[in-house]
Motif scaffolding. Structure first.
Motif, PDB file in Angstrom:
ATOM      1  N   ASN A  91       0.819  -1.175   0.194  1.00 46.81           N
ATOM      2  CA  ASN A  91       0.123   0.045   0.227  1.00 46.81           C
ATOM      3  C   ASN A  91       0.735   1.200   0.022  1.00 46.81           C
ATOM      4  O   ASN A  91       0.377   2.285  -0.172  1.00 46.81           O
ATOM      5  N   ASN A  92       2.106   1.112   0.249  1.00 51.60           N
ATOM      6  CA  ASN A  92       3.143   2.350   0.368  1.00 51.60           C
ATOM      7  C   ASN A  92       3.575   2.353  -1.208  1.00 51.60           C
ATOM      8  O   ASN A  92       3.548   1.437  -1.888  1.00 51.60           O
ATOM      9  N   ALA A  93       4.027   3.608  -1.548  1.00 53.97           N
ATOM     10  CA  ALA A  93       4.567   3.825  -2.810  1.00 53.97           C
ATOM     11  C   ALA A  93       6.096   3.640  -2.819  1.00 53.97           C
ATOM     12  O   ALA A  93       6.829   4.229  -2.403  1.00 53.97           O
ATOM     13  N   ILE A  94       6.307   2.164  -3.233  1.00 55.44           N
ATOM     14  CA  ILE A  94       7.576   1.806  -3.494  1.00 55.44           C
ATOM     15  C   ILE A  94       8.049   1.592  -4.722  1.00 55.44           C
ATOM     16  O   ILE A  94       7.146   1.410  -5.777  1.00 55.44           O
ATOM     17  N   ASP A  95       9.552   1.151  -4.849  1.00 49.68           N
ATOM     18  CA  ASP A  95      10.124   1.120  -6.504  1.00 49.68           C
ATOM     19  C   ASP A  95       9.474  -0.332  -6.980  1.00 49.68           C
ATOM     20  O   ASP A  95       8.873  -1.036  -6.196  1.00 49.68           O
ATOM     21  N   GLU A  96       9.726  -0.641  -8.147  1.00 53.30           N
ATOM     22  CA  GLU A  96       9.110  -1.304  -9.111  1.00 53.30           C
ATOM     23  C   GLU A  96       9.639  -2.871  -8.710  1.00 53.30           C
ATOM     24  O   GLU A  96       9.022  -3.833  -8.372  1.00 53.30           O
ATOM     25  N   TYR A  97      11.124  -2.892  -8.337  1.00 53.51           N
ATOM     26  CA  TYR A  97      11.733  -4.097  -7.776  1.00 53.51           C
ATOM     27  C   TYR A  97      11.154  -4.543  -6.328  1.00 53.51           C
ATOM     28  O   TYR A  97      10.698  -5.618  -6.445  1.00 53.51           O
ATOM     29  N   SER A  98      11.078  -3.570  -5.379  1.00 54.77           N
ATOM     30  CA  SER A  98      10.373  -3.905  -4.126  1.00 54.77           C
ATOM     31  C   SER A  98       9.310  -4.428  -4.175  1.00 54.77           C
ATOM     32  O   SER A  98       8.438  -5.465  -3.740  1.00 54.77           O
ATOM     33  N   SER A  99       8.319  -3.839  -5.037  1.00 59.90           N
ATOM     34  CA  SER A  99       6.948  -4.105  -5.241  1.00 59.90           C
ATOM     35  C   SER A  99       6.539  -5.487  -5.818  1.00 59.90           C
ATOM     36  O   SER A  99       5.938  -6.389  -5.294  1.00 59.90           O
ATOM     37  N   ASN A 100       7.732  -5.676  -6.920  1.00 63.33           N
ATOM     38  CA  ASN A 100       7.478  -7.225  -7.378  1.00 63.33           C
ATOM     39  C   ASN A 100       8.087  -8.409  -6.387  1.00 63.33           C
ATOM     40  O   ASN A 100       7.449  -9.354  -6.455  1.00 63.33           O
ATOM     41  N   LEU A 101       9.141  -7.744  -5.724  1.00 67.69           N
ATOM     42  CA  LEU A 101       9.569  -8.971  -4.735  1.00 67.69           C
ATOM     43  C   LEU A 101       8.567  -9.176  -3.494  1.00 67.69           C
ATOM     44  O   LEU A 101       8.577 -10.269  -3.155  1.00 67.69           O
ATOM     45  N   ILE A 102       7.970  -8.147  -3.165  1.00 70.32           N
ATOM     46  CA  ILE A 102       7.145  -8.150  -1.860  1.00 70.32           C
ATOM     47  C   ILE A 102       5.897  -9.107  -2.567  1.00 70.32           C
ATOM     48  O   ILE A 102       5.191 -10.142  -1.620  1.00 70.32           O
ATOM     49  N   ASN A 103       5.490  -8.754  -3.791  1.00 69.88           N
ATOM     50  CA  ASN A 103       4.318  -9.767  -4.234  1.00 69.88           C
ATOM     51  C   ASN A 103       4.739 -11.441  -4.559  1.00 69.88           C
ATOM     52  O   ASN A 103       3.945 -11.919  -4.390  1.00 69.88           O
ATOM     53  N   PHE A 104       5.931 -11.376  -4.809  1.00 67.01           N
ATOM     54  CA  PHE A 104       6.586 -12.818  -4.828  1.00 67.01           C
ATOM     55  C   PHE A 104       6.388 -13.368  -3.586  1.00 67.01           C
ATOM     56  O   PHE A 104       5.872 -14.665  -3.668  1.00 67.01           O
ATOM     57  N   TYR A 105       6.854 -12.744  -2.439  1.00 68.16           N
ATOM     58  CA  TYR A 105       6.539 -13.484  -1.020  1.00 68.16           C
ATOM     59  C   TYR A 105       5.020 -13.619  -0.463  1.00 68.16           C
ATOM     60  O   TYR A 105       4.836 -14.214   0.071  1.00 68.16           O
ATOM     61  N   LEU A 106       4.430 -12.510  -1.067  1.00 60.66           N
ATOM     62  CA  LEU A 106       2.954 -12.521  -0.865  1.00 60.66           C
ATOM     63  C   LEU A 106       2.165 -13.988  -1.419  1.00 60.66           C
ATOM     64  O   LEU A 106       1.412 -14.579  -0.837  1.00 60.66           O
ATOM     65  N   ALA A 107       2.816 -14.249  -2.974  1.00 60.14           N
ATOM     66  CA  ALA A 107       2.331 -15.399  -3.505  1.00 60.14           C
ATOM     67  C   ALA A 107       2.569 -16.744  -2.642  1.00 60.14           C
ATOM     68  O   ALA A 107       2.006 -17.464  -2.499  1.00 60.14           O
ATOM     69  N   LYS A 108       3.971 -16.697  -2.125  1.00 59.75           N
ATOM     70  CA  LYS A 108       4.433 -17.776  -1.286  1.00 59.75           C
ATOM     71  C   LYS A 108       3.395 -18.022  -0.369  1.00 59.75           C
ATOM     72  O   LYS A 108       3.304 -19.269   0.051  1.00 59.75           O
ATOM     73  N   SER A 109       3.037 -16.980   0.458  1.00 63.29           N
ATOM     74  CA  SER A 109       2.193 -17.005   1.521  1.00 63.29           C
ATOM     75  C   SER A 109       0.937 -17.744   1.363  1.00 63.29           C
ATOM     76  O   SER A 109       0.208 -18.499   1.762  1.00 63.29           O
ATOM     77  N   TYR A 110       0.257 -17.132  -0.028  1.00 66.06           N
ATOM     78  CA  TYR A 110      -0.881 -17.605  -0.292  1.00 66.06           C
ATOM     79  C   TYR A 110      -0.655 -19.231  -0.868  1.00 66.06           C
ATOM     80  O   TYR A 110      -1.841 -20.060  -0.523  1.00 66.06           O
ATOM     81  N   VAL A 170       1.080 -21.657   0.319  1.00 63.38           N
ATOM     82  CA  VAL A 170       1.313 -22.191   1.650  1.00 63.38           C
ATOM     83  C   VAL A 170      -0.225 -22.552   2.168  1.00 63.38           C
ATOM     84  O   VAL A 170      -0.367 -23.662   2.824  1.00 63.38           O
ATOM     85  N   ILE A 171      -1.000 -21.520   2.262  1.00 64.83           N
ATOM     86  CA  ILE A 171      -2.519 -21.536   2.625  1.00 64.83           C
ATOM     87  C   ILE A 171      -3.242 -22.381   1.616  1.00 64.83           C
ATOM     88  O   ILE A 171      -4.516 -22.245   1.806  1.00 64.83           O
ATOM     89  N   LYS A 172      -2.822 -22.590   0.551  1.00 64.17           N
ATOM     90  CA  LYS A 172      -3.510 -23.522  -0.777  1.00 64.17           C
ATOM     91  C   LYS A 172      -4.575 -22.427  -1.272  1.00 64.17           C
ATOM     92  O   LYS A 172      -5.586 -23.012  -1.729  1.00 64.17           O
ATOM     93  N   ASP A 173      -4.410 -21.013  -1.190  1.00 65.99           N
ATOM     94  CA  ASP A 173      -5.133 -20.255  -1.936  1.00 65.99           C
ATOM     95  C   ASP A 173      -4.818 -20.256  -3.549  1.00 65.99           C
ATOM     96  O   ASP A 173      -4.077 -19.175  -3.839  1.00 65.99           O
TER      97      ASP A 173
END
Length: 438
Positions: A112-131, A133-136
């Protein structure tokens, strides 16, 4: 800072705050005095500058230091990224502690913060890993489709291999088997092409490919990949995958009717899994022993192993595993011609798989039900169930199970004295069996 630049900065800040010169002069100074300062005609006294700074709610240094704005913006930026880093580390700790919901919440907060493109994609990658694990799985695929092009374009090879692996498993669990296989093969190709160091990931990919081929009824290909996984996992000493590969080889040898080898591999797997206390793997291995003993017509032994597997899956609160065993117990009673008992277990399993939307098992259950009702002379119900099975299994591309459904329809139309229609379905069944063994 010279007088002109100082005056310009005061004027710009005043206008930015929608103030007039009179608002700055107050009772202490005249508007003319403020005007001269802003035009750079005179330099304000320290007292006047302090007065003006207070009116504009700025520190005096804001007007004296030429780099003040840039320095303050940099401080804000550093403070923001420090806060983001702290949240990221907190999210990682939550993930490692298996508090996945908290990790997801923190990752979303960072995004939700205005972060750079690399950080945004990397955080999304870790977010995907979290989903993941919970099988979403739909959420995983949504995020991975959004970020894949960035990591591919910028040559983040290891991340791309993980992305393809997660896509493969997610698609497989959503029963999109062909797309799943394509993603797994891309993951394996990427791993070998870029000589990645995460050795266990390769075991995971090889095992997943083998599992998928087995599910699709392509048992020769499945066996090849289980052997590759076993050899590689032995080389890197990945004990859990050694057990899983042995178990997989047990299953495919069972399907290929090589029962002696099937029992040998499954028992090896159980020995390792018990040593490591891998309850889910043990449950799976008991299930496979049940398959083998069912084929050997040792129904009492098979039933014992299915119940042991069911009990472990129940302790693990794994509804899918529970349903699979209930189906097989129902199938044993069908083979023993205890149709009433068979219906009890099959209907209990069907209720679970409908709840969890497990179409693959639903298709198998309808095949058994169709054959059961055929034996009872309930031809209309039998036809309805077998056609439903064909619809599901054909859509999923499960050749072996579809072959069984076609065979059931062939037997039904023989009973209905329609040999031409029976021949069509028997031929389709044989063609699929041939494809599996090719």
């Amino acid at each position: 800072m010279d007088m002109v630049e100082l005056g310009k900065r005061i004027r710009e800040e005043r206008k930015r705050q929608f103030l007039k010169q009179g608002d700055l002069s107050g009772d202490e100074f005249s508007k003319g005095y403020i005007s001269l300062i802003e035009k750079g005609k005179i330099s304000p006294s320290l007292k006047a500058l302090n007065f003006i700074a207070q009116k504009l709610n700025k520190p005096v240094v804001y007007f004296l230091d030429e780099d003040y704005v840039e320095k303050e913006e940099l401080k804000k930026e550093l403070s923001k990224y420090k806060n983001i880093l702290e949240k990221f580390l907190k999210a990682q700790r939550a993930f490692d502690s298996k508090n996945y919901e908290e990790a997801i919440k923190l990752y979303l907060d960072i995004l939700n913060n205005a972060i750079d493109e690399y950080s945004s994609n990397l955080i999304n990658f870790y977010l995907a890993k979290s989903y993941f694990v919970i099988k979403d799985y739909p959420k995983v695929l949504e995020i991975l489709d959004k970020i894949s092009s960035y990591f591919e374009k910028n040559f983040f090879n290891e991340i791309m291999v993980e992305i393809y692996y997660m896509k493969g498993l997610s698609l497989g669990n959503l029963q999109k088997f062909q797309s799943s296989l394509e993603s797994y093969l891309k993951a394996l190709d990427g791993f070998e092409k870029y000589s990645l160091k995460n050795a266990e990931l390769k075991s995971r990919i090889l095992f997943s490919i083998a599992n998928l081929y087995s599910k699709m009824g392509e048992f020769i290909k499945a066996r090849d990949y289980y052997i590759k996984c076993l050899e590689y996992s032995t080389q890197i000493k990945a004990v859990d995958f050694i057990a899983l590969s042995n178990n997989g080889l047990g299953l495919v040898n069972h399907e290929l009717k090589q029962y002696k080898d099937a029992l040998k591999y499954i028992r090896r797997a159980i020995l390792i899994s018990k040593t490591l206390n891998l309850k889910e793997d043990i449950a799976n291995e008991y299930n496979y022993l049940g398959f083998v003993y069912t084929d050997l017509k040792k129904y009492d032994i098979a039933e014992k192993y299915f119940f042991k597997s069911y009990s472990l899956y129940k302790d693990l609160e794994d509804k899918r595993g529970m349903a699979y065993n209930l189906t097989e117990i129902g199938r044993i009673y069908y083979l023993k011609e205890n149709y009433q008992k068979a219906l009890e277990y099959l209907n209990e399993s069907l209720e679970i798989v409908k709840e969890i939307n497990e179409e693959e098992e639903m298709g198998r259950i309808y095949t058994i039900l169709g054959n059961l009702h055929l034996k009872q002379g309930q031809f209309e119900l039998s036809e309805k169930e077998l056609l439903k099975s064909v619809e599901i299994l054909k859509n999923l591309g499960l050749k072996k199970d579809l072959s069984e459904a076609y065979k059931g329809l062939g037997n039904l139309y023989i009973a209905l004295n329609n040999p031409e229609k029976a021949k069509i379905y028997f031929n389709q069944s044989i063609e699929l069996l041939y494809e599996n063994l090719a």
